[in-house]
Design an enzyme around this catalytic site. Structure first.
Site, PDB file in Angstrom:
ATOM      1  CB  ALA A 110     130.223  16.710 -31.961  1.00  0.00           C
ATOM      2  CE  LYS A 111     129.797  22.489 -33.122  1.00  0.00           C
ATOM      3  NZ  LYS A 111     131.180  22.982 -32.981  1.00  0.00           N
ATOM      4  CE1 TYR A 147     128.513  21.104 -36.269  1.00  0.00           C
ATOM      5  CE2 TYR A 147     126.267  21.660 -35.610  1.00  0.00           C
ATOM      6  CZ  TYR A 147     127.564  22.046 -35.936  1.00  0.00           C
ATOM      7  OH  TYR A 147     127.910  23.378 -35.920  1.00  0.00           O
TER       8      TYR A 147
HETATM    9  P1  NAP Z   1     133.355  26.816 -41.887  1.00  0.00           P
HETATM   10  O1  NAP Z   1     133.129  28.082 -42.650  1.00  0.00           O
HETATM   11  O2  NAP Z   1     133.032  25.510 -42.521  1.00  0.00           O
HETATM   12  O3  NAP Z   1     134.876  26.808 -41.364  1.00  0.00           O
HETATM   13  C1  NAP Z   1     135.374  25.736 -40.614  1.00  0.00           C
HETATM   14  C2  NAP Z   1     136.877  25.696 -40.779  1.00  0.00           C
HETATM   15  O4  NAP Z   1     137.380  24.595 -39.986  1.00  0.00           O
HETATM   16  C3  NAP Z   1     137.308  25.447 -42.227  1.00  0.00           C
HETATM   17  O5  NAP Z   1     138.318  26.343 -42.607  1.00  0.00           O
HETATM   18  C4  NAP Z   1     137.809  24.012 -42.166  1.00  0.00           C
HETATM   19  O6  NAP Z   1     138.840  23.715 -43.098  1.00  0.00           O
HETATM   20  C5  NAP Z   1     138.362  23.933 -40.765  1.00  0.00           C
HETATM   21  N1  NAP Z   1     138.558  22.555 -40.353  1.00  0.00           N
HETATM   22  C6  NAP Z   1     137.774  21.487 -40.610  1.00  0.00           C
HETATM   23  N2  NAP Z   1     138.308  20.365 -40.118  1.00  0.00           N
HETATM   24  C7  NAP Z   1     139.480  20.721 -39.546  1.00  0.00           C
HETATM   25  C8  NAP Z   1     140.486  19.996 -38.861  1.00  0.00           C
HETATM   26  N3  NAP Z   1     140.409  18.672 -38.691  1.00  0.00           N
HETATM   27  N4  NAP Z   1     141.578  20.673 -38.400  1.00  0.00           N
HETATM   28  C9  NAP Z   1     141.680  22.007 -38.587  1.00  0.00           C
HETATM   29  N5  NAP Z   1     140.754  22.754 -39.216  1.00  0.00           N
HETATM   30  C10 NAP Z   1     139.657  22.110 -39.690  1.00  0.00           C
HETATM   31  O7  NAP Z   1     132.523  26.808 -40.500  1.00  0.00           O
HETATM   32  P2  NAP Z   1     131.883  28.012 -39.637  1.00  0.00           P
HETATM   33  O8  NAP Z   1     130.484  28.156 -40.059  1.00  0.00           O
HETATM   34  O9  NAP Z   1     132.794  29.168 -39.616  1.00  0.00           O
HETATM   35  O10 NAP Z   1     131.844  27.301 -38.200  1.00  0.00           O
HETATM   36  C11 NAP Z   1     132.891  27.431 -37.256  1.00  0.00           C
HETATM   37  C12 NAP Z   1     132.481  26.700 -35.980  1.00  0.00           C
HETATM   38  O11 NAP Z   1     131.244  27.208 -35.499  1.00  0.00           O
HETATM   39  C13 NAP Z   1     132.291  25.203 -36.156  1.00  0.00           C
HETATM   40  O12 NAP Z   1     132.734  24.519 -35.006  1.00  0.00           O
HETATM   41  C14 NAP Z   1     130.803  25.082 -36.305  1.00  0.00           C
HETATM   42  O13 NAP Z   1     130.347  23.794 -35.944  1.00  0.00           O
HETATM   43  C15 NAP Z   1     130.328  26.158 -35.344  1.00  0.00           C
HETATM   44  N6  NAP Z   1     128.979  26.633 -35.613  1.00  0.00           N
HETATM   45  C16 NAP Z   1     128.661  27.230 -36.809  1.00  0.00           C
HETATM   46  C17 NAP Z   1     127.363  27.668 -37.036  1.00  0.00           C
HETATM   47  C18 NAP Z   1     126.928  28.326 -38.323  1.00  0.00           C
HETATM   48  O14 NAP Z   1     125.724  28.618 -38.471  1.00  0.00           O
HETATM   49  N7  NAP Z   1     127.821  28.607 -39.256  1.00  0.00           N
HETATM   50  C19 NAP Z   1     126.382  27.472 -36.048  1.00  0.00           C
HETATM   51  C20 NAP Z   1     126.743  26.863 -34.855  1.00  0.00           C
HETATM   52  C21 NAP Z   1     128.042  26.450 -34.647  1.00  0.00           C
HETATM   53  P3  NAP Z   1     138.458  23.119 -44.561  1.00  0.00           P
HETATM   54  O15 NAP Z   1     137.792  24.221 -45.270  1.00  0.00           O
HETATM   55  O16 NAP Z   1     139.784  22.764 -45.145  1.00  0.00           O
HETATM   56  O17 NAP Z   1     137.575  21.949 -44.304  1.00  0.00           O
END
Ligand code: NAP
Length: 256
Positions: free
Chosen positions: A160-161, A157
């Site tokens: 990637a980030k 991760y």
């Molecule tokens: P989340 O609640 O897990 O939502 C991610 C969404 O992406 C889910 O609906 C998932 O679908 C979808 N997804 C996964 N693989 C996919 C694919 N191949 N094609 C299309 N959609 C796909 O995550 P989040 O916390 O909102 O995070 C959103 C972004 O912010 C991510 O890039 C994450 O790395 C980044 N981020 C998050 C945090 C945090 O603290 N939450 C911190 C830093 C960065 P499924 O449910 O079907 O898998």
């Protein structure tokens, strides 16, 4: 249109928009007046986001696609163009975790994470830039993370980030001449299903996990999806046209 969202209406794509940060961002961009393609792996799971937007009088469209799959991305663009028109805003938000210490990390854990985040952002951006160039306007926002700075259990991760940041800066350099900006948002702890899954993996109740994280954050709380959506709203606006190639940490305090 919300007070801050003084943008001309555009066609936007938000990936991973069924829930979490993507859903909040899709809803916010619709509030700003944009028509939004709500893209996620499962089209049915986009319904809640689409329904919220439509109930608020906005335009939204569910698109089922796997951002890491070239054919799926190509089909998604055909669907979006037929359903909404040519997109000029793209938020590469879709993400997954496959955390493990390096010695236990499988090759498929590595490939899956790099595939969704990096390959996904590449495939989506490569398709979208064509319409942005045609329009002489484009906004690309990529979701990075504070994990780009290194985080135990997240070699895949973090790579990637961090890769997302170099990718973003390169898009900014290549596409600036066409009126296209590219920026990365690097969130800290945001309360979503993703951080809930991490708490579960560590066998810590989510409430305790949140309280522990908040104690380390200068503003004294963890982030909410709206904290990211607010910045995305600005970065895709007309007024952000001179902000490009930046990585903006949204973590409730400094990160280094
Ligand atoms: P989340 O609640 O897990 O939502 C991610 C969404 O992406 C889910 O609906 C998932 O679908 C979808 N997804 C996964 N693989 C996919 C694919 N191949 N094609 C299309 N959609 C796909 O995550 P989040 O916390 O909102 O995070 C959103 C972004 O912010 C991510 O890039 C994450 O790395 C980044 N981020 C998050 C945090 C945090 O603290 N939450 C911190 C830093 C960065 P499924 O449910 O079907 O898998």
């Amino acid at each position: 249109m919300s007070e801050q969202g003084m943008s001309e209406p555009r066609i936007a794509i938000v990936t991973g928009a069924a829930r979490g940060i993507g859903a909040a961002t899709a809803i916010r961009l619709a509030e700003d007046g944009h028509a939004v393609a709500v893209l996620d792996l499962n089209g049915d799971q986009c319904a809640a986001t689409v329904d919220t937007i439509v109930a608020q009088g906005g335009r939204a469209f569910a698109v089922a696609a796997d951002v890491s799959d070239e054919a799926s991305v190509a089909a998604a663009f055909e669907t979006i163009i037929a359903g909404l028109g040519e997109p000029t805003i793209l938020v590469n938000n879709a993400g997954i975790l496959r955390d493990n210490l390096l010695f236990k990390m499988t090759t498929s854990d590595w490939d899956a994470v790099l595939g969704v985040h990096l390959r996904g952002a590449f495939l989506m951006s490569r398709s979208a830039q064509r319409y942005m160039r045609n329009a002489g306007f484009g906004r690309i926002v990529n979701l990075s993370s504070i994990s780009a700075l290194g985080n135990r259990g997240q070699a895949n991760y973090a790579a990637a980030k961090a890769g997302m940041q170099g990718f973003t800066k390169t898009l900014a350099i290549e596409l600036g001449q066409f009126g296209v900006t590219a920026n990365a948002i690097a969130p800290g702890f945001i309360q979503t299903d993703m951080t809930a899954a991490t708490a579960e993996r560590l066998h810590i109740p989510f409430d305790e996990f949140i309280a522990g994280a908040a104690a380390e954050i200068p503003v004294g709380r963890v982030g909410q999806p709206a904290d990211i959506a607010n910045l995305a709203s600005f970065l895709v606006s007309e007024g952000a046209g001179f902000v490009s190639g930046q990585v903006i940490y949204v973590a409730g305090g400094p990160t280094d």
